[in-house]
Design a protein around this motif. Structure first.
Motif, PDB file in Angstrom:
ATOM      1  N   ILE A  24       0.838  -1.201   0.000  1.00  0.00           N
ATOM      2  CA  ILE A  24       0.000   0.000   0.000  1.00  0.00           C
ATOM      3  C   ILE A  24       0.873   1.250   0.000  1.00  0.00           C
ATOM      4  O   ILE A  24       0.670   2.174  -0.797  1.00  0.00           O
ATOM      5  CB  ILE A  24      -0.959   0.001   1.202  1.00  0.00           C
ATOM      6  CG1 ILE A  24      -2.016  -1.093   1.039  1.00  0.00           C
ATOM      7  CG2 ILE A  24      -1.614   1.374   1.384  1.00  0.00           C
ATOM      8  CD1 ILE A  24      -2.846  -1.351   2.286  1.00  0.00           C
ATOM      9  N   LEU A  25       1.862   1.279   0.888  1.00  0.00           N
ATOM     10  CA  LEU A  25       2.713   2.467   0.992  1.00  0.00           C
ATOM     11  C   LEU A  25       3.579   2.641  -0.251  1.00  0.00           C
ATOM     12  O   LEU A  25       3.751   3.761  -0.740  1.00  0.00           O
ATOM     13  CB  LEU A  25       3.564   2.395   2.260  1.00  0.00           C
ATOM     14  CG  LEU A  25       2.772   2.402   3.570  1.00  0.00           C
ATOM     15  CD1 LEU A  25       3.715   2.298   4.756  1.00  0.00           C
ATOM     16  CD2 LEU A  25       1.900   3.639   3.693  1.00  0.00           C
ATOM     17  N   GLN A  26       4.113   1.547  -0.770  1.00  0.00           N
ATOM     18  CA  GLN A  26       4.922   1.624  -1.984  1.00  0.00           C
ATOM     19  C   GLN A  26       4.089   2.105  -3.165  1.00  0.00           C
ATOM     20  O   GLN A  26       4.521   2.959  -3.943  1.00  0.00           O
ATOM     21  CB  GLN A  26       5.558   0.269  -2.306  1.00  0.00           C
ATOM     22  CG  GLN A  26       6.447   0.270  -3.538  1.00  0.00           C
ATOM     23  CD  GLN A  26       7.651   1.191  -3.402  1.00  0.00           C
ATOM     24  OE1 GLN A  26       8.223   1.349  -2.320  1.00  0.00           O
ATOM     25  NE2 GLN A  26       8.034   1.839  -4.492  1.00  0.00           N
ATOM     26  N   ILE A  32      -7.367  -0.559   2.862  1.00  0.00           N
ATOM     27  CA  ILE A  32      -6.695   0.734   3.042  1.00  0.00           C
ATOM     28  C   ILE A  32      -7.366   1.523   4.146  1.00  0.00           C
ATOM     29  O   ILE A  32      -6.696   2.055   5.043  1.00  0.00           O
ATOM     30  CB  ILE A  32      -6.678   1.517   1.712  1.00  0.00           C
ATOM     31  CG1 ILE A  32      -5.762   0.811   0.708  1.00  0.00           C
ATOM     32  CG2 ILE A  32      -6.241   2.967   1.947  1.00  0.00           C
ATOM     33  CD1 ILE A  32      -5.767   1.395  -0.678  1.00  0.00           C
ATOM     34  N   TYR A  33      -8.698   1.588   4.114  1.00  0.00           N
ATOM     35  CA  TYR A  33      -9.407   2.399   5.107  1.00  0.00           C
ATOM     36  C   TYR A  33      -9.389   1.784   6.508  1.00  0.00           C
ATOM     37  O   TYR A  33      -9.642   2.483   7.486  1.00  0.00           O
ATOM     38  CB  TYR A  33     -10.836   2.693   4.643  1.00  0.00           C
ATOM     39  CG  TYR A  33     -10.862   3.769   3.584  1.00  0.00           C
ATOM     40  CD1 TYR A  33     -10.390   5.056   3.857  1.00  0.00           C
ATOM     41  CD2 TYR A  33     -11.334   3.510   2.307  1.00  0.00           C
ATOM     42  CE1 TYR A  33     -10.390   6.043   2.891  1.00  0.00           C
ATOM     43  CE2 TYR A  33     -11.351   4.499   1.331  1.00  0.00           C
ATOM     44  CZ  TYR A  33     -10.878   5.764   1.633  1.00  0.00           C
ATOM     45  OH  TYR A  33     -10.882   6.747   0.682  1.00  0.00           O
ATOM     46  N   ARG A  34      -9.062   0.510   6.622  1.00  0.00           N
ATOM     47  CA  ARG A  34      -8.837  -0.072   7.957  1.00  0.00           C
ATOM     48  C   ARG A  34      -7.543   0.464   8.556  1.00  0.00           C
ATOM     49  O   ARG A  34      -7.372   0.509   9.769  1.00  0.00           O
ATOM     50  CB  ARG A  34      -8.784  -1.592   7.883  1.00  0.00           C
ATOM     51  CG  ARG A  34     -10.151  -2.262   7.901  1.00  0.00           C
ATOM     52  CD  ARG A  34     -10.046  -3.754   8.179  1.00  0.00           C
ATOM     53  NE  ARG A  34      -9.293  -4.478   7.166  1.00  0.00           N
ATOM     54  CZ  ARG A  34      -9.818  -4.976   6.048  1.00  0.00           C
ATOM     55  NH1 ARG A  34     -11.103  -4.812   5.796  1.00  0.00           N
ATOM     56  NH2 ARG A  34      -9.070  -5.626   5.190  1.00  0.00           N
ATOM     57  N   ARG A  35      -6.611   0.865   7.702  1.00  0.00           N
ATOM     58  CA  ARG A  35      -5.307   1.351   8.160  1.00  0.00           C
ATOM     59  C   ARG A  35      -5.240   2.877   8.233  1.00  0.00           C
ATOM     60  O   ARG A  35      -4.560   3.422   9.093  1.00  0.00           O
ATOM     61  CB  ARG A  35      -4.221   0.836   7.209  1.00  0.00           C
ATOM     62  CG  ARG A  35      -3.994  -0.645   7.322  1.00  0.00           C
ATOM     63  CD  ARG A  35      -3.256  -1.210   6.106  1.00  0.00           C
ATOM     64  NE  ARG A  35      -2.936  -2.610   6.289  1.00  0.00           N
ATOM     65  CZ  ARG A  35      -3.797  -3.609   6.152  1.00  0.00           C
ATOM     66  NH1 ARG A  35      -5.049  -3.368   5.824  1.00  0.00           N
ATOM     67  NH2 ARG A  35      -3.415  -4.856   6.351  1.00  0.00           N
ATOM     68  N   TYR A  36      -5.901   3.531   7.312  1.00  0.00           N
ATOM     69  CA  TYR A  36      -5.782   4.997   7.191  1.00  0.00           C
ATOM     70  C   TYR A  36      -7.163   5.617   7.039  1.00  0.00           C
ATOM     71  O   TYR A  36      -7.988   5.131   6.274  1.00  0.00           O
ATOM     72  CB  TYR A  36      -4.906   5.363   5.983  1.00  0.00           C
ATOM     73  CG  TYR A  36      -3.574   4.679   6.023  1.00  0.00           C
ATOM     74  CD1 TYR A  36      -2.595   5.086   6.933  1.00  0.00           C
ATOM     75  CD2 TYR A  36      -3.298   3.603   5.203  1.00  0.00           C
ATOM     76  CE1 TYR A  36      -1.381   4.428   6.999  1.00  0.00           C
ATOM     77  CE2 TYR A  36      -2.085   2.938   5.256  1.00  0.00           C
ATOM     78  CZ  TYR A  36      -1.132   3.356   6.164  1.00  0.00           C
ATOM     79  OH  TYR A  36       0.062   2.702   6.239  1.00  0.00           O
ATOM     80  N   TYR A  45       0.829  10.605   3.916  1.00  0.00           N
ATOM     81  CA  TYR A  45       1.807  11.037   4.918  1.00  0.00           C
ATOM     82  C   TYR A  45       2.618   9.842   5.410  1.00  0.00           C
ATOM     83  O   TYR A  45       3.847   9.902   5.500  1.00  0.00           O
ATOM     84  CB  TYR A  45       1.100  11.731   6.085  1.00  0.00           C
ATOM     85  CG  TYR A  45       2.045  12.201   7.160  1.00  0.00           C
ATOM     86  CD1 TYR A  45       2.725  13.405   7.021  1.00  0.00           C
ATOM     87  CD2 TYR A  45       2.275  11.455   8.302  1.00  0.00           C
ATOM     88  CE1 TYR A  45       3.607  13.847   7.992  1.00  0.00           C
ATOM     89  CE2 TYR A  45       3.155  11.887   9.284  1.00  0.00           C
ATOM     90  CZ  TYR A  45       3.814  13.081   9.119  1.00  0.00           C
ATOM     91  OH  TYR A  45       4.686  13.510  10.084  1.00  0.00           O
ATOM     92  N   ALA A  46       1.924   8.761   5.711  1.00  0.00           N
ATOM     93  CA  ALA A  46       2.633   7.557   6.165  1.00  0.00           C
ATOM     94  C   ALA A  46       3.598   7.060   5.102  1.00  0.00           C
ATOM     95  O   ALA A  46       4.713   6.633   5.401  1.00  0.00           O
ATOM     96  CB  ALA A  46       1.631   6.468   6.538  1.00  0.00           C
ATOM     97  N   THR A  80      -1.023   8.697  16.812  1.00  0.00           N
ATOM     98  CA  THR A  80      -0.117   7.776  16.123  1.00  0.00           C
ATOM     99  C   THR A  80       1.203   8.471  15.805  1.00  0.00           C
ATOM    100  O   THR A  80       2.194   8.281  16.508  1.00  0.00           O
ATOM    101  CB  THR A  80      -0.764   7.225  14.838  1.00  0.00           C
ATOM    102  OG1 THR A  80      -1.210   8.314  14.025  1.00  0.00           O
ATOM    103  CG2 THR A  80      -1.939   6.319  15.153  1.00  0.00           C
ATOM    104  N   PHE A  81       1.211   9.280  14.779  1.00  0.00           N
ATOM    105  CA  PHE A  81       2.451   9.880  14.298  1.00  0.00           C
ATOM    106  C   PHE A  81       3.109  10.772  15.354  1.00  0.00           C
ATOM    107  O   PHE A  81       4.303  10.628  15.644  1.00  0.00           O
ATOM    108  CB  PHE A  81       2.198  10.678  13.022  1.00  0.00           C
ATOM    109  CG  PHE A  81       1.634   9.859  11.904  1.00  0.00           C
ATOM    110  CD1 PHE A  81       2.304   8.758  11.409  1.00  0.00           C
ATOM    111  CD2 PHE A  81       0.413  10.177  11.333  1.00  0.00           C
ATOM    112  CE1 PHE A  81       1.793   7.993  10.368  1.00  0.00           C
ATOM    113  CE2 PHE A  81      -0.114   9.425  10.290  1.00  0.00           C
ATOM    114  CZ  PHE A  81       0.578   8.333   9.814  1.00  0.00           C
ATOM    115  N   LEU A  82       2.343  11.710  15.910  1.00  0.00           N
ATOM    116  CA  LEU A  82       2.960  12.648  16.854  1.00  0.00           C
ATOM    117  C   LEU A  82       3.360  11.971  18.155  1.00  0.00           C
ATOM    118  O   LEU A  82       4.387  12.315  18.741  1.00  0.00           O
ATOM    119  CB  LEU A  82       2.035  13.838  17.116  1.00  0.00           C
ATOM    120  CG  LEU A  82       1.875  14.790  15.931  1.00  0.00           C
ATOM    121  CD1 LEU A  82       1.000  15.967  16.307  1.00  0.00           C
ATOM    122  CD2 LEU A  82       3.215  15.270  15.405  1.00  0.00           C
TER     123      LEU A  82
END
Length: 195
Positions: free
Chosen positions: A5-7, A37-41, A49-50, A111-113
């Motif tokens: 997904i990210l790649q 995808i929507y389960r993750r983001y 961003y990820a 998550t990110f912050l």
């Protein structure tokens, strides 16, 4: 699946640009359903961003033996990802989405912050243990001093950020963190606050 997904997201941003990229395109290229995808983001911006900045940090947090060195290593790592053409497209879109979507903002904070603050808390704790800081400093303030300045330079001021600027940011952040540690861990008159 996460890697695909990210790649796929990175590839599509490079090929068509962030504004033209769709979640459908990412799902097709990654050979997954949109639901995966929507389960993750929560959104296209969060996924991008990820893919472009946060999900790519491969090296563990450096322990250079000094506050300045640790901050310099951290800001260099972030600069590699934040200065790419893809990140320059994604970051402003994500900021706009965060302002309009409280649920996404909460996810981003949690998550990110949270991960970035944990890195800075570890750097600060090591500096306190080494005796470089008078005591702990809120990692959120350290984040603002170091990575907030980098983001402003790249995305708002459009500053050409090279290694000299990065070294200056790390030095300024180290001095600011030390000043905050002194301020927050000393009583009026210069004596240490009792624990």
């Amino acid at each position: 699946m996460d890697h695909k997904i990210l790649q796929s997201t990175r590839e599509l941003i490079e090929e068509v640009g962030y504004p033209a990229m769709t979640v459908d395109q990412v799902a097709a290229r990654a050979e997954v359903g949109k639901a995966a995808i929507y389960r993750r983001y929560a959104s296209k911006a969060e996924m991008a961003y990820a893919a472009t900045m946060h999900g790519q940090r491969l090296s563990p947090l450096a322990d250079t033996g000094s506050l300045h060195g640790d901050l310099l290593a951290l800001v260099r790592t972030f600069h590699v990802h934040m200065a790419t053409p893809a990140a320059r497209q994604v970051a402003p879109a994500l900021i706009a989405e965060l302002a309009a979507n409280p649920e996404l903002d909460t996810r981003f904070q949690d998550t990110f912050l949270t991960a970035e603050h944990a890195d800075l808390a570890e750097i600060i704790e090591r500096a306190v243990t080494r005796g470089e800081l008078a005591g702990p400093v809120d990692p959120t303030l350290a984040h603002l001093l170091l990575l907030g300045s980098l983001a402003a330079g790249l995305y708002i001021i459009n500053l050409p950020v090279d290694d000299t600027v990065i070294a200056d940011l790390a030095a300024a952040a180290a001095a600011g963190i030390a000043a905050l540690a002194d301020r927050h861990n000393s009583a009026p008159g210069g004596t240490a606050r009792p624990d």
